[in-house]
Design an enzyme around this catalytic site. Sequence first.
Site, PDB file in Angstrom:
ATOM      1  N   GLY A  14       0.781  -1.237   0.000  1.00 17.51           N
ATOM      2  CA  GLY A  14       0.000   0.000   0.000  1.00 17.51           C
ATOM      3  C   GLY A  14       0.807   1.278   0.000  1.00 17.51           C
ATOM      4  N   ARG A  94      -4.851  -9.155  -9.118  1.00 12.82           N
ATOM      5  CA  ARG A  94      -5.935  -9.926  -9.702  1.00 12.82           C
ATOM      6  C   ARG A  94      -6.317  -9.315 -11.042  1.00 12.82           C
ATOM      7  NH1 ARG A  94      -8.626 -13.523  -6.943  1.00 12.82           N
ATOM      8  NH2 ARG A  94      -7.335 -13.289  -5.113  1.00 12.82           N
ATOM      9  N   HIS A 112       2.646   0.215 -13.113  1.00  8.97           N
ATOM     10  CA  HIS A 112       3.480  -0.980 -13.269  1.00  8.97           C
ATOM     11  C   HIS A 112       4.950  -0.580 -13.205  1.00  8.97           C
ATOM     12  CE1 HIS A 112       4.410  -5.054 -14.407  1.00  8.97           C
ATOM     13  NE2 HIS A 112       5.304  -4.557 -15.242  1.00  8.97           N
TER      14      HIS A 112
HETATM   15  C1  GRF Z   1       4.030  -1.387  -7.203  1.00  2.93           C
HETATM   16  O1  GRF Z   1       5.374  -1.617  -7.530  1.00  2.93           O
HETATM   17  C2  GRF Z   1       3.188  -1.268  -8.429  1.00  2.93           C
HETATM   18  O2  GRF Z   1       3.872  -0.746  -9.522  1.00  2.93           O
HETATM   19  C3  GRF Z   1       2.815  -2.714  -8.710  1.00  2.93           C
HETATM   20  O3  GRF Z   1       2.623  -3.281  -7.444  1.00  2.93           O
HETATM   21  C4  GRF Z   1       3.423  -2.591  -6.494  1.00  2.93           C
HETATM   22  C5  GRF Z   1       2.508  -2.173  -5.386  1.00  2.93           C
HETATM   23  O4  GRF Z   1       3.240  -1.624  -4.318  1.00  2.93           O
HETATM   24  N1  GRF Z   1       1.660  -2.809  -9.569  1.00  2.93           N
HETATM   25  P1  GRF Z   1       2.495  -0.939  -3.107  1.00  2.93           P
HETATM   26  O5  GRF Z   1       1.529  -1.974  -2.538  1.00  2.93           O
HETATM   27  O6  GRF Z   1       1.789   0.259  -3.625  1.00  2.93           O
HETATM   28  O7  GRF Z   1       3.566  -0.595  -2.119  1.00  2.93           O
END
Ligand code: GRF
Length: 206
Positions: A14, A94, A112
């Site tokens: 998060g 998901r 991403h």
């Molecule tokens: C991030 O690196 C995002 O790019 C990817 O999942 C990760 C989530 O990290 N889709 P967080 O839970 O926001 O710390």
Amino acid sequence: MAKINTAVFASGRGSNFLAIVKAIRKGSLKGVNISLLVCDNPSAPVVYKAKKLNIKTVLINPDLYGGREEFENKITGYLKENKISLIVLAGFMRMLSPSFVRAYKNRIINIHPSLLPAFKGRQAIKDAFDFGVKVTGVTVHFVDDRMDHGPVILQKEVRVDKDESLSSLEEKIHRVEHKLYPLAIKLFSGNRLRTNGRKVAIKGSR
Ligand code: GRF
């Protein structure tokens, strides 16, 4: 002006959720309101973060539903109830079904940790690091029905230095994410994004 009611979908740590909420609370995302956190994992740290921040959380355990359709119908109920018009995926582990994506076309965005279309998937930072790339980065994009795919809103490159370790690269990428995601949301909320289905144009930019 009415604010855009936004739901963040997350499954894990998060840190992006936190960065977005902080950006709103310090006043740099005036047109946006985080109405809801949707989480599919009750033990995810993001749940505690939301609680501390006083943000309404909907915990939906997919194991309790008869399949993806039932699970997504439940989510859709909450989205409607809270008049959500933007869905921000922030580490939501998901795939959403094509019909869900269609229902919220151009209103679901994802972040991403690579320069898409390179290094899709769950281990993008490690995959890029192991591949030996000199430059990787972060992408924010609209979501379509393919994984880590859809019109690109913003990308920012991150250099892989000579003595870089995987963990220092991860840190650098997350720092970039925490700036890029609020910026993309700001562009969305300011009605600055135009998509023709495949490409996004940002008004007032090149
Ligand atoms: C991030 O690196 C995002 O790019 C990817 O999942 C990760 C989530 O990290 N889709 P967080 O839970 O926001 O710390």
